[in-house]
Design a protein around this motif. Structure first.
Motif, PDB file in Angstrom:
ATOM      1  N   MET A  26      81.650   5.739 -22.298  1.00 33.97           N
ATOM      2  CA  MET A  26      81.056   4.449 -22.639  1.00 33.97           C
ATOM      3  C   MET A  26      80.233   3.911 -21.487  1.00 33.97           C
ATOM      4  SD  MET A  26      84.317   3.000 -24.588  1.00 33.97           S
ATOM      5  CE  MET A  26      85.395   4.281 -24.094  1.00 33.97           C
ATOM      6  N   ASP A  27      79.145   3.262 -21.813  1.00 32.33           N
ATOM      7  CA  ASP A  27      78.306   2.691 -20.754  1.00 32.33           C
ATOM      8  C   ASP A  27      78.357   1.171 -20.805  1.00 32.33           C
ATOM      9  OD1 ASP A  27      76.688   1.850 -22.787  1.00 32.33           O
ATOM     10  OD2 ASP A  27      75.017   3.193 -22.328  1.00 32.33           O
ATOM     11  N   GLU A  28      77.507   0.534 -20.003  1.00 34.84           N
ATOM     12  CA  GLU A  28      77.562  -0.919 -19.854  1.00 34.84           C
ATOM     13  C   GLU A  28      77.316  -1.671 -21.161  1.00 34.84           C
ATOM     14  OE1 GLU A  28      74.158  -1.993 -17.286  1.00 34.84           O
ATOM     15  OE2 GLU A  28      73.552   0.086 -17.516  1.00 34.84           O
ATOM     16  N   ASP A  29      76.762  -1.000 -22.168  1.00 36.44           N
ATOM     17  CA  ASP A  29      76.497  -1.678 -23.429  1.00 36.44           C
ATOM     18  C   ASP A  29      77.697  -1.681 -24.370  1.00 36.44           C
ATOM     19  OD1 ASP A  29      73.987  -2.170 -22.589  1.00 36.44           O
ATOM     20  OD2 ASP A  29      73.031  -0.527 -23.698  1.00 36.44           O
ATOM     21  N   ASN A  30      78.813  -1.072 -23.961  1.00 36.18           N
ATOM     22  CA  ASN A  30      79.998  -1.085 -24.810  1.00 36.18           C
ATOM     23  C   ASN A  30      80.916  -2.234 -24.411  1.00 36.18           C
ATOM     24  OD1 ASN A  30      79.425   2.182 -24.688  1.00 36.18           O
ATOM     25  ND2 ASN A  30      80.172   1.467 -26.646  1.00 36.18           N
ATOM     26  N   CYS A  31      81.406  -2.956 -25.419  1.00 33.90           N
ATOM     27  CA  CYS A  31      82.358  -4.033 -25.177  1.00 33.90           C
ATOM     28  C   CYS A  31      83.757  -3.451 -25.291  1.00 33.90           C
ATOM     29  CB  CYS A  31      82.154  -5.143 -26.196  1.00 33.90           C
ATOM     30  SG  CYS A  31      83.509  -6.316 -26.222  1.00 33.90           S
ATOM     31  N   MET A  32      84.568  -3.604 -24.263  1.00 30.92           N
ATOM     32  CA  MET A  32      85.873  -2.949 -24.250  1.00 30.92           C
ATOM     33  C   MET A  32      86.843  -3.563 -25.253  1.00 30.92           C
ATOM     34  SD  MET A  32      84.963  -0.698 -22.312  1.00 30.92           S
ATOM     35  CE  MET A  32      86.396   0.304 -22.094  1.00 30.92           C
ATOM     36  N   VAL A  33      86.694  -4.857 -25.529  1.00 38.58           N
ATOM     37  CA  VAL A  33      87.557  -5.481 -26.539  1.00 38.58           C
ATOM     38  C   VAL A  33      87.209  -4.890 -27.907  1.00 38.58           C
ATOM     39  CG1 VAL A  33      88.377  -7.657 -27.489  1.00 38.58           C
ATOM     40  CG2 VAL A  33      87.537  -7.577 -25.148  1.00 38.58           C
ATOM     41  N   ASP A  34      85.925  -4.691 -28.122  1.00 40.76           N
ATOM     42  CA  ASP A  34      85.471  -4.118 -29.380  1.00 40.76           C
ATOM     43  C   ASP A  34      85.976  -2.681 -29.541  1.00 40.76           C
ATOM     44  OD1 ASP A  34      83.692  -4.366 -31.740  1.00 40.76           O
ATOM     45  OD2 ASP A  34      82.659  -2.680 -30.768  1.00 40.76           O
ATOM     46  N   ILE A  35      85.988  -1.917 -28.436  1.00 38.87           N
ATOM     47  CA  ILE A  35      86.492  -0.537 -28.475  1.00 38.87           C
ATOM     48  C   ILE A  35      87.975  -0.531 -28.846  1.00 38.87           C
ATOM     49  CG2 ILE A  35      87.066   1.454 -27.001  1.00 38.87           C
ATOM     50  CD1 ILE A  35      84.149   1.403 -27.596  1.00 38.87           C
ATOM     51  N   ALA A  36      88.741  -1.418 -28.194  1.00 39.96           N
ATOM     52  CA  ALA A  36      90.176  -1.503 -28.504  1.00 39.96           C
ATOM     53  C   ALA A  36      90.360  -1.835 -29.980  1.00 39.96           C
ATOM     54  CB  ALA A  36      90.832  -2.565 -27.623  1.00 39.96           C
ATOM     55  N   LYS A  37      89.507  -2.734 -30.472  1.00 42.90           N
ATOM     56  CA  LYS A  37      89.586  -3.136 -31.889  1.00 42.90           C
ATOM     57  C   LYS A  37      89.276  -1.940 -32.794  1.00 42.90           C
ATOM     58  CE  LYS A  37      86.560  -5.909 -33.980  1.00 42.90           C
ATOM     59  NZ  LYS A  37      85.674  -7.087 -34.090  1.00 42.90           N
ATOM     60  N   PHE A  38      88.281  -1.148 -32.397  1.00 45.74           N
ATOM     61  CA  PHE A  38      87.898   0.021 -33.197  1.00 45.74           C
ATOM     62  C   PHE A  38      89.074   0.988 -33.368  1.00 45.74           C
ATOM     63  CE2 PHE A  38      86.760   4.529 -33.032  1.00 45.74           C
ATOM     64  CZ  PHE A  38      86.061   4.660 -34.210  1.00 45.74           C
ATOM     65  N   PHE A  39      89.733   1.303 -32.241  1.00 42.89           N
ATOM     66  CA  PHE A  39      90.830   2.276 -32.324  1.00 42.89           C
ATOM     67  C   PHE A  39      92.024   1.699 -33.083  1.00 42.89           C
ATOM     68  CE2 PHE A  39      88.622   4.460 -28.803  1.00 42.89           C
ATOM     69  CZ  PHE A  39      88.559   5.708 -29.395  1.00 42.89           C
ATOM     70  N   LEU A  40      92.232   0.401 -32.912  1.00 46.03           N
ATOM     71  CA  LEU A  40      93.349  -0.221 -33.607  1.00 46.03           C
ATOM     72  C   LEU A  40      93.118  -0.246 -35.116  1.00 46.03           C
ATOM     73  CD1 LEU A  40      95.734  -1.003 -32.040  1.00 46.03           C
ATOM     74  CD2 LEU A  40      95.119  -3.390 -32.237  1.00 46.03           C
ATOM     75  N   LYS A  41      91.873  -0.480 -35.502  1.00 45.90           N
ATOM     76  CA  LYS A  41      91.533  -0.444 -36.928  1.00 45.90           C
ATOM     77  C   LYS A  41      91.882   0.925 -37.497  1.00 45.90           C
ATOM     78  CE  LYS A  41      87.722  -3.514 -38.019  1.00 45.90           C
ATOM     79  NZ  LYS A  41      86.313  -3.684 -37.735  1.00 45.90           N
ATOM     80  N   PHE A  42      91.574   1.954 -36.717  1.00 48.12           N
ATOM     81  CA  PHE A  42      91.861   3.324 -37.143  1.00 48.12           C
ATOM     82  C   PHE A  42      93.359   3.516 -37.346  1.00 48.12           C
ATOM     83  CE2 PHE A  42      92.905   7.750 -36.183  1.00 48.12           C
ATOM     84  CZ  PHE A  42      92.027   8.436 -37.004  1.00 48.12           C
ATOM     85  N   THR A  43      94.179   3.096 -36.371  1.00 48.06           N
ATOM     86  CA  THR A  43      95.619   3.317 -36.508  1.00 48.06           C
ATOM     87  C   THR A  43      96.214   2.439 -37.616  1.00 48.06           C
ATOM     88  OG1 THR A  43      95.686   2.135 -34.406  1.00 48.06           O
ATOM     89  CG2 THR A  43      96.482   4.363 -34.398  1.00 48.06           C
ATOM     90  N   VAL A  44      95.662   1.240 -37.803  1.00 48.68           N
ATOM     91  CA  VAL A  44      96.159   0.398 -38.911  1.00 48.68           C
ATOM     92  C   VAL A  44      95.920   1.124 -40.232  1.00 48.68           C
ATOM     93  CG1 VAL A  44      95.690  -1.710 -40.223  1.00 48.68           C
ATOM     94  CG2 VAL A  44      95.970  -1.821 -37.750  1.00 48.68           C
TER      95      VAL A  44
END
Lengths: 123, 595
Positions: B431-449
């Motif tokens: 990930m580079d500076e254009d990625n929001c880390m809260v958004d990334i955490a949300k993405f993976f959590l959506k997957f596990t949900v």
């Protein structure tokens, strides 16, 4: 297939067939000039004769490749043999029936066929 | 006699960019030029450099053609194959040096790689068992059956130090030892090919490029533990892998290397393929066993462990594809050879699938102990478009994000766990500076949900509550208490979930909280998304000094939120704006800013 010997025989047979895919691990390289001049002078059957020799003698440590115009079109078909140390022998006016001798004498036994070389044929 | 081999990559990456067409065109053109019998076209597995696909390699020169289109084939045939002139405009630039091609092994991408599990990928025709045999295929099985006792096989694997490549890192030899120690009778060997992490394609590539290595290793495992039957559980979403595996299985049976009385030794072994419907939880070993049995893919509580009571209630071992792909090499080259590679606690190599913001998207295999920096910057070629590295996510939804300060740690199981991530199966998303880390955490959590099976409460309800909190934070309504609750939930779920899916699901949140807490706080306190990703926290503003009044943005805006006179500064009505970003992309004067 019911024995280990059969499996080993199949492997050894197949090894020769995939040998062409080994990069940089060969003892000698045989290069046939295959530009328009070479093809017109009859390089295609020469190339075929070279690959036949490879198969017949099961030479897994020699590769046959083609290249473009070598620049001495009047001497085509031209075959260059590169030894492991990088030294080059240039054979000129090669025909399919000269190929077995080049393989037997030079590729297998290491002594160039002087009478076919460019040195002996230069006018 | 064949003098030249044309290897066309038939992995999923190149296949989806049209490599099957290229393969067909080659066969046609070669026929037209009368080169049949001289040139052979072979469809192989993945070469690794997926970013440059479709890839074609021509031997004996070893010319590496990248981004080949079907229209290029004619030129390669007439120039290279007929006349021996390389088509330099298609050569991978790094391999070209003074009119000749240099070895692929000397490129930045391959130099630090070491291929053990992937040794045959991009080298052999996976649909031809004889090519596998040419590269010493099935010799390891033959060696086990004719020269070794089952105890010696188990000991060799144990001594090699091979650990489970699916992510757990459990010593493979010990697993085999447990199952071998069970009383003789019905036992099973299972291969876990249910690769489910987003962005991971290691196992798929092995199955597509070298299916026989997995079959051979399963037979070796069967001999070691006393099993005569195996199952490969592979997801139906991998059609090419399933097809090649089926062909491999059929060919192995035909020549008698699988089936009854293999090589006349009295040992019998056969394999069946089971297709998974794609549930993430079925990659968990006990859920996988249920699914093979035809039951719902729910995890079972352990103990009893599968080595004691596994498939159909019988002693079983479950090994990952990549783990198995290492086995034949260990048998042939010895435990000492294998343990000399990599680090003391994690010997051998590991395959990683590089993805995200990285130049050389693709598949790499490196010795354990290689640093993340070497993998990302040297092999992977770094971050494209001159952006700055922010983090690398390893281990998929069960893993964590690793920030720049830890890039120099040598990769092995223990080191990655110590910094809050995991080895996992090998997905590596940059990930580079254009990625929001809260958004990334949300993405993976959506997957596990989505993928939670719902059997235990911490996972079913707990992760959903976590996702709700993250949604609250990214929409600008979060409080500092929410961050505390989120953290508390993480630890609770980690301790109390039934299986690996739930126990590791909080990892993406925990690791981003650990290394990027400031981003969470920016969302909560300042109501800003520093990376400019979370839409609810953004406003689009036109800088009146830069705006030339060209009216382009006003014309492009799908909701008519932009107004202004020709040649006068424009303004955005923030109530109407849907933050689609069309105006930013179109503005030639870079006058529109995200704040």
């Amino acid at each position: 297939m019911k024995t280990l010997a059969e499996l080993q025989a199949l492997r050894d047979d197949m090894k020769a067939q995939v040998g062409v895919r080994r990069e940089g691990q060969y003892r000698m390289r045989v290069v046939v000039g295959m530009a328009t001049c070479g093809i017109a002078a009859g390089a295609r059957p020469v190339l075929a004769a070279c690959t036949e020799e490879l198969e017949k003698r099961k030479l897994t440590d020699v590769i046959v490749a083609q290249t473009g115009c070598i620049g001495i079109c009047q001497y085509e078909p031209v075959v260059e043999v590169f030894d492991a140390d990088g030294s080059k022998t240039t054979y000129v006016h090669v025909t399919p029936d000269k190929v077995p001798k080049i393989f037997a004498q030079h590729i297998v036994n290491g002594s160039p066929v002087v009478e076919y070389t460019i040195g002996a044929n230069a006018k | 006699m064949v003098r030249s081999h044309v290897l066309v990559c038939g992995g999923t990456g190149c296949h989806s960019s049209g490599s099957d067409k290229i393969f067909e065109h080659f066969e046609e053109e070669i026929k037209k030029s009368g080169l049949e019998g001289e040139v052979k076209v072979i469809k192989t597995g993945c070469f690794g450099l997926c970013a440059l696909g479709p890839v074609v390699v021509v031997y004996p020169e070893g010319a590496f053609y990248s981004k080949v289109t079907p229209d290029d084939v004619k030129e390669i045939v007439s120039e290279h194959l007929l006349k021996g002139r390389l088509v330099s405009r298609l050569l991978y630039t790094e391999t070209v040096k003074e009119d000749t091609v240099t070895s692929l092994d000397d490129t930045d991408f391959y130099r630090k790689q070491m291929r053990v599990a992937l040794r045959n990928c991009g080298v052999i025709d996976p649909e031809n068992i004889k090519e596998y045999i040419a590269y010493d295929g099935y010799m390891a099985l033959a060696k086990c059956l004719t020269e070794m006792t089952p105890e010696q096989v188990v000991k060799t694997i144990l001594d090699s130090g091979l650990r489970g490549r699916g992510g757990g890192g459990f010593p493979t030899g010990r697993k085999w030892g447990f199952a071998a120690a069970q009383p003789a009778g019905e036992k099973y060997v299972c291969c876990n090919a249910d690769e489910g992490d987003p962005g991971a394609f290691m196992d798929r590539s092995v199955l597509e490029g070298d299916p026989h290595s997995v079959l051979e290793a399963m037979a070796i495992a069967g001999y070691a533990i006393g099993a005569s039957h195996g199952y490969i559980y592979v997801r139906a979403e991998y059609p090419i892998a399933v097809k090649r595996l089926s062909i491999a299985l059929q060919q192995a049976r035909e020549i008698g290397i699988l089936g009854e009385n293999i090589l006349g030794t009295g040992f019998s072994f056969d394999v069946d393929i089971r297709l998974g419907a794609g549930a993430f939880v079925c990659g968990e070993e006990t859920a996988l066993l249920n699914s093979i049995e035809g039951k719902r893919g729910d995890p079972r509580p352990r103990p009893p462990f599968p080595a004691v009571k596994g498939l159909f209630g019988k002693p079983s071992i479950i090994n990952n594809v990549e783990t198995l792909a290492n086995v034949p090499q260990i048998i042939l080259k010895g435990a000492e050879w294998f343990s000399s590679i990599g680090t003391e606690k994690s010997p051998g190599t590991k395959v990683f699938a590089l993805g995200g913001k990285i130049k050389h998207t693709g598949l790499v295999e490196v010795p354990m102990g290689t640093t993340l920096r070497e993998i990302i910057e040297e092999i992977g070629g770094g971050i494209p478009n001159g952006k700055k590295f922010k983090a690398v996510q390893t281990g998929g939804p069960s893993g964590g994000c690793i920030p720049a300060e830890h890039l120099d740690i040598p990769v092995d199981y223990e080191n990655l766990t110590a910094i809050g991530s995991i080895m996992g199966s090998g997905g590596m998303i940059v990930m580079d500076e254009d990625n929001c880390m809260v958004d990334i955490a949300k993405f993976f959590l959506k997957f596990t949900v989505d993928e939670s099976c719902g059997k235990c409460t911490p996972c079913r309800i707990g992760i959903r509550r976590m996702l709700e909190i993250l949604e609250k934070i990214t929409s600008g309504n979060g409080t500092m208490e929410d961050i505390d609750t989120l953290e508390e939930l993480c630890y609770f779920i980690k301790e109390n979930a039934l299986c690996g899916l739930g126990q590791t699901a909080p990892n993406p949140v925990l690791s981003t909280l650990r290394y990027f807490r400031n981003e969470y706080e920016a969302h909560v306190i300042d109501k800003k998304c520093p990376a400019g990703i979370c839409k609810d926290l953004l406003t689009y503003v036109i800088n009146p000094d830069k705006c030339k009044g060209c009216t382009l943005c006003a014309k492009n805006c799908p909701v008519g939120a932009i107004s202004g006179e020709l040649k006068g500064a424009h303004t955005i009505d923030t109530d109407k704006c849907i933050k689609c970003g069309v105006c930013v992309a179109g503005c030639k004067f870079k006058a529109i800013e995200k704040r």
